[in-house]
Design a protein around this motif. Structure first.
Motif, short mmCIF file in Angstrom:
data_model
loop_
_atom_site.label_atom_id
_atom_site.label_comp_id
_atom_site.label_asym_id
_atom_site.label_seq_id
_atom_site.Cartn_x
_atom_site.Cartn_y
_atom_site.Cartn_z
N ASN A 4 -128.32 -17.80 22.24
CA ASN A 4 -129.67 -18.29 22.58
C ASN A 4 -130.26 -19.05 21.40
O ASN A 4 -130.84 -20.13 21.55
CB ASN A 4 -130.62 -17.14 22.90
CG ASN A 4 -130.41 -16.44 24.23
OD1 ASN A 4 -131.10 -15.48 24.55
ND2 ASN A 4 -129.44 -16.88 25.03
N GLN A 5 -130.12 -18.48 20.20
CA GLN A 5 -130.66 -19.14 19.00
C GLN A 5 -130.01 -20.50 18.78
O GLN A 5 -130.68 -21.47 18.43
CB GLN A 5 -130.41 -18.28 17.75
CG GLN A 5 -131.15 -16.98 17.68
CD GLN A 5 -132.56 -17.12 17.16
OE1 GLN A 5 -133.48 -17.34 17.96
NE2 GLN A 5 -132.76 -17.00 15.87
N LEU A 6 -128.69 -20.55 18.99
CA LEU A 6 -127.98 -21.81 18.76
C LEU A 6 -128.42 -22.89 19.75
O LEU A 6 -128.69 -24.03 19.36
CB LEU A 6 -126.46 -21.58 18.87
CG LEU A 6 -125.86 -20.67 17.79
CD1 LEU A 6 -124.40 -20.38 18.10
CD2 LEU A 6 -126.00 -21.28 16.39
N ALA A 7 -128.52 -22.51 21.03
CA ALA A 7 -128.91 -23.51 22.04
C ALA A 7 -130.33 -24.01 21.81
O ALA A 7 -130.62 -25.20 21.98
CB ALA A 7 -128.77 -22.91 23.44
N THR A 8 -131.20 -23.09 21.40
CA THR A 8 -132.59 -23.49 21.15
C THR A 8 -132.70 -24.32 19.88
O THR A 8 -133.43 -25.32 19.83
CB THR A 8 -133.49 -22.24 21.06
OG1 THR A 8 -133.40 -21.51 22.28
CG2 THR A 8 -134.95 -22.64 20.82
N ALA A 9 -131.97 -23.93 18.86
CA ALA A 9 -132.04 -24.67 17.59
C ALA A 9 -131.51 -26.09 17.75
O ALA A 9 -132.03 -27.03 17.15
CB ALA A 9 -131.25 -23.93 16.51
N LEU A 10 -130.46 -26.23 18.55
CA LEU A 10 -129.87 -27.56 18.75
C LEU A 10 -130.58 -28.35 19.84
O LEU A 10 -130.42 -29.56 19.93
CB LEU A 10 -128.38 -27.43 19.11
CG LEU A 10 -127.49 -26.80 18.04
CD1 LEU A 10 -126.08 -26.57 18.58
CD2 LEU A 10 -127.43 -27.72 16.79
N GLN A 11 -131.39 -27.62 20.66
CA GLN A 11 -132.04 -28.26 21.81
C GLN A 11 -130.99 -28.98 22.66
O GLN A 11 -131.15 -30.17 22.99
CB GLN A 11 -133.15 -29.20 21.35
CG GLN A 11 -134.32 -28.48 20.70
CD GLN A 11 -135.22 -27.78 21.72
OE1 GLN A 11 -135.84 -28.42 22.57
NE2 GLN A 11 -135.26 -26.44 21.67
N VAL A 12 -129.98 -28.23 23.01
CA VAL A 12 -128.88 -28.78 23.83
C VAL A 12 -129.43 -29.15 25.21
O VAL A 12 -130.07 -28.33 25.87
CB VAL A 12 -127.76 -27.73 24.00
CG1 VAL A 12 -126.61 -28.30 24.83
CG2 VAL A 12 -127.26 -27.23 22.64
N MET B 139 -133.06 -35.20 24.35
CA MET B 139 -133.56 -35.09 22.99
C MET B 139 -132.96 -33.85 22.33
O MET B 139 -133.07 -32.75 22.86
CB MET B 139 -135.08 -34.92 23.01
CG MET B 139 -135.82 -35.95 23.87
SD MET B 139 -136.51 -37.28 22.91
CE MET B 139 -137.90 -36.45 22.15
N SER B 140 -132.34 -34.03 21.20
CA SER B 140 -131.71 -32.91 20.51
C SER B 140 -131.98 -33.02 19.01
O SER B 140 -132.36 -34.07 18.52
CB SER B 140 -130.20 -32.91 20.74
OG SER B 140 -129.92 -32.73 22.11
N THR B 141 -131.72 -31.92 18.32
CA THR B 141 -131.98 -31.91 16.87
C THR B 141 -130.77 -32.35 16.06
O THR B 141 -130.88 -32.48 14.84
CB THR B 141 -132.41 -30.50 16.41
OG1 THR B 141 -131.34 -29.60 16.67
CG2 THR B 141 -133.66 -30.05 17.14
N ILE B 142 -129.63 -32.53 16.72
CA ILE B 142 -128.45 -33.06 16.01
C ILE B 142 -127.83 -34.17 16.86
O ILE B 142 -128.15 -34.34 18.02
CB ILE B 142 -127.35 -31.99 15.78
CG1 ILE B 142 -126.88 -31.43 17.13
CG2 ILE B 142 -127.82 -30.89 14.85
CD1 ILE B 142 -125.40 -31.26 17.22
N THR B 143 -126.91 -34.89 16.22
CA THR B 143 -126.12 -35.90 16.92
C THR B 143 -124.76 -35.30 17.23
O THR B 143 -123.99 -35.03 16.30
CB THR B 143 -125.93 -37.15 16.02
OG1 THR B 143 -127.19 -37.56 15.51
CG2 THR B 143 -125.29 -38.28 16.80
#
Lengths: 134, 134, 134, 134, 134, 134
Positions: D116-124, E1-5
């Motif tokens: 969950n943290q990874l998906a939210t942090a990356l805003q996938v 929109m995402s925080t990484i590429t």
């Protein structure tokens, strides 16, 4: 889609203009991101929020500015705030966060979430050795 | 009060003993905190959790060990995990966190929680400038 | 994008129609918002949810209807529910929430999130004076 | 330490007694746990809460009773509710949860928190394949 | 929109290709969802995350695979992770979750969130009967 | 058990004494609760926190003081902050919250948590009617 209508011409209000000018001067950039445009619907809330952000994030303090941005990301992600994850990842990048540091940040915050669940699920009692009260 | 019964004599199980020995060696300390005593109720879960914690927290990586502990505190506090707040504050202290750094950490994580609420309440749209997808 | 397929013609089901009719009558409006259209995928869940919402939110009780909507917003924002922040801000507006009240609401909920973090991070012991048990 | 004073003699109130009698009959046990003793401070809230819990948890439905208890634990832990982690782990035990199932439950919920943290942090962005709307 | 590429051609990296091949083989499908495409920005994080997911979710264990997916949904929803709610609802569907089971899952997790609030608001003390420590 | 050592004689520091004097004057009470005694470990953090709390909670504003305390409880409970649930329930009581209002507050915040879960689990799209952007 938002829950308020941001003002069409926010800097017509001198209190808003003063805050925006200070944001631009502090950040040495003309870019005002949406958070501030939206908060401008209430100049008092805008002033108070910017004063807090400036005091904590834009004033030299015990922690390094990049570390502070990464802490901000950690909290924002834990709270599920997509806007904040975006804005503070961008801020951390602007302060020099590398891909390797970003990946390391993700490793730590995702691990923390994992062990938080375990400690809460087991209701592990706090070790006396961790108490600093006395 | 806990939701499981930690084993009375955990190191009688050789898999548990191997993990505890590695914890002691890695930390250069005889102290095994309750988290590990409790996780020992399932040796497989204990091994997996320790492997993860050791890989992320006790292996040199892009971020400084103290920064990683502070990020751990930020997530643990956001998740309301009292045990984790205690154990990782103690760990950060052991790695040299000063009172001034601790107070600064608290300032950042509490500010972040505040502005997270504002961004979510207003449903502020993400600025195109923050997108890194393309 | 959703995790279920809302029924194409929900009011073909008499149980759904009965709930929708009651929503329209209770709210004195023809508008059925998406939450109810989506819940209609399971008439039992729809009935139970509407019964709860009607009982708590649309029945005169100790608290003022607008106060109840603002409490709903506070919880929804804390839980990061964007849909709920939107729908209950709209409901609060419909019940008369002014811009000044909205800004005040935001001040309180964002302050609360900030001091929650501090109390949890410090693990402040509860004052005996706050205990109402005996 | 609690935020209310539970009634000294709750079953003196016939509405409370009726709920407690139903709890005892439904669970085939004389034990009334603290949650219900505390909720008895407001008979209406007690009735409503017990009705919901009985409807969802004590009525045969699509999911197995033990699975429902494990789902309850998953949510309670994610919300950091210590009381609920305790009471629903006890309930799952009473319904036959083994140590191996408990450990597996912990593995899944802690892994979920991590990703969950990874998906939210990356805003996938959500894959179109996951959308069931149309 | 995402925080990484995400990487344009992730399988050019042999470590990424190895993980993707294992995902395809494990799932018996050519579909690689965005979570893994995004994690590929850091092969080490990708490997570690996939290893964890495969170990917990794709290896036979005490709990049924569909139960594990439903637990994953429960945590993901509690954490407000929209991507995760989508991906794990799709996975549960693929493992046979019916509409009736889905609705039942929603009943349980929403009830749990409700009573979590009550227990926390009242600060109900844990019953001695729930303690398994001794 | 706490993560810091509160100062043994906090008012020996004139900055702390000034804040404590203002707390006593503002609240017309000699009682200083633990939150402030603990925050006194860092006079700067104490001053900043008290200034914020005083500005938002002890200054006349658009919302009624009791409503603000109830909003504070709603957020504190959602964040799982036991200390805050205690302190703000006590504050709401001191401002006149009745048992009936307390029970109504609990009904609303627990209902909100329930429907938050449903909206997030279903990923219900926001109705265009709720958008105030334009």
């Amino acid at each position: 889609m938002s829950t308020i209508t941001p003002p069409a011409n926010p800097e017509a209000d001198p209190r808003v203009k003063a805050v925006f000018d200070d944001i631009r001067a502090t950040r040495k950039s003309d870019f005002i991101n949406n958070m501030w445009l939206w908060l401008a619907f209430d100049p008092d809330l805008l002033e108070q929020t910017w004063r807090d952000v400036k005091t904590v994030m834009a004033t030299p303090s015990a922690l390094d500015p990049l570390v502070k941005e990464m802490l901000y990301i950690a909290v924002s992600v834990s709270n599920g705030c997509g806007y904040c994850a975006h804005s503070h990842t961008a801020a951390a990048r602007a302060k020099g966060m590398t891909d390797a540091e970003h990946a390391d940040l993700l490793r730590v915050i995702s691990l923390a979430a994992r062990t938080n669940q375990l400690a809460t699920a087991l209701q592990v009692p706090v070790d006396a050795a961790f108490d600093r009260t006395s």
